[in-house]
Scaffold this motif. Structure first.
Motif, PDB file in Angstrom:
ATOM      1  N   THR A 164      35.432  32.833  37.983  1.00 55.49           N
ATOM      2  CA  THR A 164      36.208  33.542  36.956  1.00 55.49           C
ATOM      3  C   THR A 164      35.608  34.918  36.739  1.00 55.49           C
ATOM      4  OG1 THR A 164      34.842  32.608  35.205  1.00 55.49           O
ATOM      5  CG2 THR A 164      36.811  31.369  35.839  1.00 55.49           C
ATOM      6  N   PRO A 165      36.375  35.842  36.147  1.00 53.83           N
ATOM      7  CA  PRO A 165      35.876  37.214  35.976  1.00 53.83           C
ATOM      8  C   PRO A 165      34.596  37.298  35.165  1.00 53.83           C
ATOM      9  CG  PRO A 165      38.252  37.160  35.672  1.00 53.83           C
ATOM     10  CD  PRO A 165      37.816  35.739  35.745  1.00 53.83           C
ATOM     11  N   GLN A 166      34.507  36.523  34.062  1.00 54.57           N
ATOM     12  CA  GLN A 166      33.336  36.664  33.184  1.00 54.57           C
ATOM     13  C   GLN A 166      32.657  35.322  32.928  1.00 54.57           C
ATOM     14  OE1 GLN A 166      34.565  38.699  29.653  1.00 54.57           O
ATOM     15  NE2 GLN A 166      35.440  40.446  30.763  1.00 54.57           N
ATOM     16  N   GLY A 167      32.788  34.407  33.873  1.00 53.88           N
ATOM     17  CA  GLY A 167      32.121  33.115  33.752  1.00 53.88           C
ATOM     18  C   GLY A 167      32.789  32.191  32.764  1.00 53.88           C
ATOM     19  N   GLU A 168      34.122  32.238  32.612  1.00 52.85           N
ATOM     20  CA  GLU A 168      34.829  31.385  31.670  1.00 52.85           C
ATOM     21  C   GLU A 168      34.728  29.913  32.051  1.00 52.85           C
ATOM     22  OE1 GLU A 168      36.809  35.419  31.342  1.00 52.85           O
ATOM     23  OE2 GLU A 168      35.980  34.151  32.923  1.00 52.85           O
ATOM     24  N   TYR A 169      35.075  29.088  31.127  1.00 50.92           N
ATOM     25  CA  TYR A 169      34.997  27.636  31.341  1.00 50.92           C
ATOM     26  C   TYR A 169      36.086  27.176  32.290  1.00 50.92           C
ATOM     27  CZ  TYR A 169      35.286  22.635  30.458  1.00 50.92           C
ATOM     28  OH  TYR A 169      35.345  21.293  30.630  1.00 50.92           O
ATOM     29  N   TYR A 170      37.303  27.617  32.011  1.00 52.54           N
ATOM     30  CA  TYR A 170      38.411  27.187  32.854  1.00 52.54           C
ATOM     31  C   TYR A 170      38.391  27.969  34.163  1.00 52.54           C
ATOM     32  CZ  TYR A 170      40.175  24.968  28.622  1.00 52.54           C
ATOM     33  OH  TYR A 170      40.305  24.195  27.516  1.00 52.54           O
ATOM     34  N   LYS A 171      38.743  27.253  35.220  1.00 49.40           N
ATOM     35  CA  LYS A 171      38.696  27.863  36.551  1.00 49.40           C
ATOM     36  C   LYS A 171      40.058  28.387  36.999  1.00 49.40           C
ATOM     37  CE  LYS A 171      34.350  26.971  37.162  1.00 49.40           C
ATOM     38  NZ  LYS A 171      33.370  28.069  37.135  1.00 49.40           N
ATOM     39  N   ASN A 172      40.968  28.591  36.052  1.00 50.14           N
ATOM     40  CA  ASN A 172      42.273  29.136  36.437  1.00 50.14           C
ATOM     41  C   ASN A 172      42.760  30.168  35.429  1.00 50.14           C
ATOM     42  OD1 ASN A 172      42.518  27.189  34.493  1.00 50.14           O
ATOM     43  ND2 ASN A 172      44.353  26.227  35.351  1.00 50.14           N
ATOM     44  N   VAL A 173      41.771  30.911  34.835  1.00 51.27           N
ATOM     45  CA  VAL A 173      42.149  31.993  33.939  1.00 51.27           C
ATOM     46  C   VAL A 173      42.597  33.203  34.755  1.00 51.27           C
ATOM     47  CG1 VAL A 173      40.556  31.210  32.144  1.00 51.27           C
ATOM     48  CG2 VAL A 173      39.807  32.923  33.819  1.00 51.27           C
ATOM     49  N   LEU A 174      43.205  34.146  34.086  1.00 51.26           N
ATOM     50  CA  LEU A 174      43.688  35.348  34.762  1.00 51.26           C
ATOM     51  C   LEU A 174      42.541  36.063  35.489  1.00 51.26           C
ATOM     52  CD1 LEU A 174      46.007  37.375  35.232  1.00 51.26           C
ATOM     53  CD2 LEU A 174      45.290  38.530  33.118  1.00 51.26           C
ATOM     54  N   GLY A 175      42.773  36.410  36.760  1.00 48.56           N
ATOM     55  CA  GLY A 175      41.758  37.132  37.543  1.00 48.56           C
ATOM     56  C   GLY A 175      40.809  36.229  38.315  1.00 48.56           C
ATOM     57  N   THR A 176      40.932  34.911  38.165  1.00 52.64           N
ATOM     58  CA  THR A 176      40.046  33.986  38.893  1.00 52.64           C
ATOM     59  C   THR A 176      40.277  34.123  40.402  1.00 52.64           C
ATOM     60  OG1 THR A 176      39.995  32.408  37.071  1.00 52.64           O
ATOM     61  CG2 THR A 176      39.452  31.559  39.268  1.00 52.64           C
ATOM     62  N   ARG A 177      39.177  34.103  41.169  1.00 50.93           N
ATOM     63  CA  ARG A 177      39.248  34.129  42.634  1.00 50.93           C
ATOM     64  C   ARG A 177      38.776  32.788  43.178  1.00 50.93           C
ATOM     65  NH1 ARG A 177      39.405  39.264  45.147  1.00 50.93           N
ATOM     66  NH2 ARG A 177      39.503  40.977  43.609  1.00 50.93           N
ATOM     67  N   GLN A 179      42.343  32.791  53.002  1.00 53.97           N
ATOM     68  CA  GLN A 179      41.085  32.129  52.630  1.00 53.97           C
ATOM     69  C   GLN A 179      40.749  32.333  51.153  1.00 53.97           C
ATOM     70  OE1 GLN A 179      38.208  33.763  55.378  1.00 53.97           O
ATOM     71  NE2 GLN A 179      38.428  32.011  56.752  1.00 53.97           N
ATOM     72  N   GLN A 180      41.407  33.281  50.505  1.00 51.94           N
ATOM     73  CA  GLN A 180      41.092  33.593  49.103  1.00 51.94           C
ATOM     74  C   GLN A 180      42.390  33.704  48.301  1.00 51.94           C
ATOM     75  OE1 GLN A 180      38.109  36.757  47.857  1.00 51.94           O
ATOM     76  NE2 GLN A 180      39.995  37.792  47.355  1.00 51.94           N
ATOM     77  N   LEU A 181      42.411  33.038  47.122  1.00 46.92           N
ATOM     78  CA  LEU A 181      43.558  33.128  46.225  1.00 46.92           C
ATOM     79  C   LEU A 181      43.123  33.752  44.902  1.00 46.92           C
ATOM     80  CD1 LEU A 181      45.236  29.618  46.747  1.00 46.92           C
ATOM     81  CD2 LEU A 181      45.798  31.775  47.862  1.00 46.92           C
ATOM     82  N   ILE A 182      44.013  34.525  44.281  1.00 50.78           N
ATOM     83  CA  ILE A 182      43.703  35.193  43.007  1.00 50.78           C
ATOM     84  C   ILE A 182      44.778  34.802  41.985  1.00 50.78           C
ATOM     85  CG2 ILE A 182      43.396  37.405  41.841  1.00 50.78           C
ATOM     86  CD1 ILE A 182      42.671  38.592  44.584  1.00 50.78           C
ATOM     87  N   CYS A 183      44.325  34.451  40.768  1.00 44.08           N
ATOM     88  CA  CYS A 183      45.262  34.137  39.675  1.00 44.08           C
ATOM     89  C   CYS A 183      45.833  35.453  39.141  1.00 44.08           C
ATOM     90  CB  CYS A 183      44.532  33.367  38.577  1.00 44.08           C
ATOM     91  SG  CYS A 183      45.609  32.882  37.204  1.00 44.08           S
ATOM     92  N   GLN A 184      47.148  35.650  39.324  1.00 43.62           N
ATOM     93  CA  GLN A 184      47.782  36.928  39.022  1.00 43.62           C
ATOM     94  C   GLN A 184      48.428  36.924  37.625  1.00 43.62           C
ATOM     95  OE1 GLN A 184      49.266  38.351  43.360  1.00 43.62           O
ATOM     96  NE2 GLN A 184      50.362  36.592  42.534  1.00 43.62           N
ATOM     97  N   SER A 185      48.856  38.095  37.205  1.00 40.00           N
ATOM     98  CA  SER A 185      49.422  38.261  35.857  1.00 40.00           C
ATOM     99  C   SER A 185      50.752  37.508  35.682  1.00 40.00           C
ATOM    100  CB  SER A 185      49.623  39.749  35.559  1.00 40.00           C
ATOM    101  OG  SER A 185      50.497  40.307  36.525  1.00 40.00           O
ATOM    102  N   ASN A 186      51.434  37.198  36.808  1.00 34.27           N
ATOM    103  CA  ASN A 186      52.697  36.451  36.694  1.00 34.27           C
ATOM    104  C   ASN A 186      52.471  34.942  36.633  1.00 34.27           C
ATOM    105  OD1 ASN A 186      51.865  35.926  39.256  1.00 34.27           O
ATOM    106  ND2 ASN A 186      53.675  36.758  40.283  1.00 34.27           N
TER     107      ASN A 186
END
Length: 432
Positions: free
Chosen positions: A40-53, A68-75
């Motif tokens: 996650t961007p800032q070490g959040e608990y949930y692994k599917n917040v916005l910006g997660t790689r 090989q890499q997925l990103i959680c997008q704004s949509n």
């Protein structure tokens, strides 16, 4: 440290100050036969917040299809779709006169075992496995009869090359094979030249290979030996060149001889390799040119150098002239380069009637030296140097001393010089 049985005081939380920013944004990633390593961007608990790689990897035996890499997008969607597909090896081909059985088809880690029909033997790996690189381990088996076909080659042939040739034409009967199993041959392969070919000097290997329907092969081989009548190699005369036809010393070959500039040929200009393996004519030699300084005219003197030597004529009013002494000093260590370029130095020193001319150790009569200056229009009263080519052409004049490098660069541009350099390179002539 408190009173027994009493509940300790808890800190009072300031609920309005807590900011709920870890809201799940994209749906959780699930990869069948694989896993996702998410950051996650800032070490959040949930692994599917916005910006997660999330970095996707498949289990062993599976190939990743998708990024090989997925990103959680704004949509609220992941940047792509991925899945893990089981690895599969190419379909095995059924061996003739046999077959195979597999535990799990052609998928990763599947084992296939070959078997043969009655009367045939297994050749190769009995068991193969579908590897992680989607290639079968081992070499696929085949079912063959192990008795090779038979073939017999003709006896050794030896031939002598024809006169003035380096080859001989050789004939033989092509051998036929015989199969001991079913009597059927599928192919006969010749390695080497076919019958009726022209063979060069030396030993030539001829090999026949026959194959039966089961893939067994039988081979036979023999050698064609071709000999050339030779007189032995001739060497170029010292200070000369040699040019031969054919291979240089085979029966009928002709060798022609020539000398470097400044030398004259004595003996046979050409020799022929004869049937008795001896060379015709006497051995040639190259003797130094005999320059005649007793001629009456400057033209007659120059004619002696025509097509043989180039001339470097140095003229000076006095032997004490600074330019003259400087020029001789520069030429002295370059004698080898002058000889290599067929250059003869002529010195004209002083005024008539006291003037003299010199070619090496030979002195020119004053009248002849005067004529030479007049013929080439060389001034008497100051230093001058003239370069004359093998055709008697005035190529360059120098009113001041020239370095040997300048002179050599000029001479190396002359047309005849190109052929000379080629001959000298072949003969290994150079200044070390």
């Amino acid at each position: 440290g408190g009173t027994p049985g009493r509940i300790p005081d808890l800190p009072i939380l300031d609920l309005p100050s807590i900011r709920f920013t870890e809201t799940p944004w994209c749906s959780p990633i699930k990869v069948k036969h694989g896993n996702a390593n998410c950051r996650t961007p800032q070490g959040e608990y949930y692994k599917n917040v916005l910006g997660t790689r999330c970095y996707i990897r498949c289990q062993k035996g599976y190939d990743l299809h998708g990024p090989q890499q997925l990103i959680c997008q704004s949509n609220k969607r992941w940047s792509g779709k991925v899945f893990c597909k089981q690895k599969r090896c190419p379909t095995l081909s059924m061996p003739p006169n046999g077959g195979f059985k597999c535990l799990d088809g052609a998928y990763f880690n599947s084992r296939c075992e070959y078997y043969c029909s009655p009367g045939y033997q297994l050749k190769g790996e009995r068991t193969v496995m579908c590897m992680d690189n989607k290639i079968w381990s081992g070499r696929p088996a085949s079912c063959v009869d192990t008795e090779p076909p038979r073939i017999q080659c003709p006896s050794v042939k030896e031939k002598t090359a024809e006169p003035n040739k380096l080859t001989a034409r050789v004939f033989w009967e092509s051998p036929e094979g015989r199969d001991t199993a079913d009597g059927i041959l599928t192919d006969v392969v010749l390695k080497g030249l076919p019958p009726g070919s022209h063979f060069s000097e030396g030993d030539h290997k001829i090999q026949y290979t026959v194959y039966d329907r089961a893939g067994n092969k039988g081979t036979c081989k023999f050698f064609i030996k071709v000999r050339v009548r030779r007189c032995g190699k001739l060497n170029a005369p010292e200070n000369g060149y040699i040019k031969c036809s054919g291979d240089g010393d085979n029966y009928g070959a002709t060798c022609e001889f020539s000398c470097i500039g400044g030398y004259e040929l004595q003996g046979s200009p050409a020799r022929v390799c004869q049937y008795n393996l001896g060379w015709s004519g006497p051995e040639p030699t190259c003797t130094p040119m005999n320059i005649n300084v007793g001629v009456r005219t400057a033209a007659a003197l120059l004619d002696q150098f025509y097509e043989k030597r180039r001339l470097l004529i140095i003229s000076t009013p006095t032997a004490a002239n600074f330019f003259y002494r400087l020029q001789l000093g520069m030429l002295q260590p370059a004698q080898c380069g002058l000889d290599l370029r067929h250059v003869t130095v002529i010195e004209l020193v002083g005024f008539f009637p006291a003037q003299i001319g010199r070619i090496g150790l030979k002195l020119l009569p004053p009248a002849l030296a005067l004529q030479l200056r007049l013929l080439l229009r060389i001034p008497h009263y100051n230093f001058n140097m003239v370069v004359v080519d093998k055709h008697g052409m005035d190529k360059e004049r120098y009113p001041f001393p020239a370095t040997s490098a300048e002179l050599f660069t000029l001479i190396d541009t002359f047309p005849l010089r190109k052929d000379e350099m080629k001959l000298q390179a072949e003969a290994g002539q150079s200044c070390t």
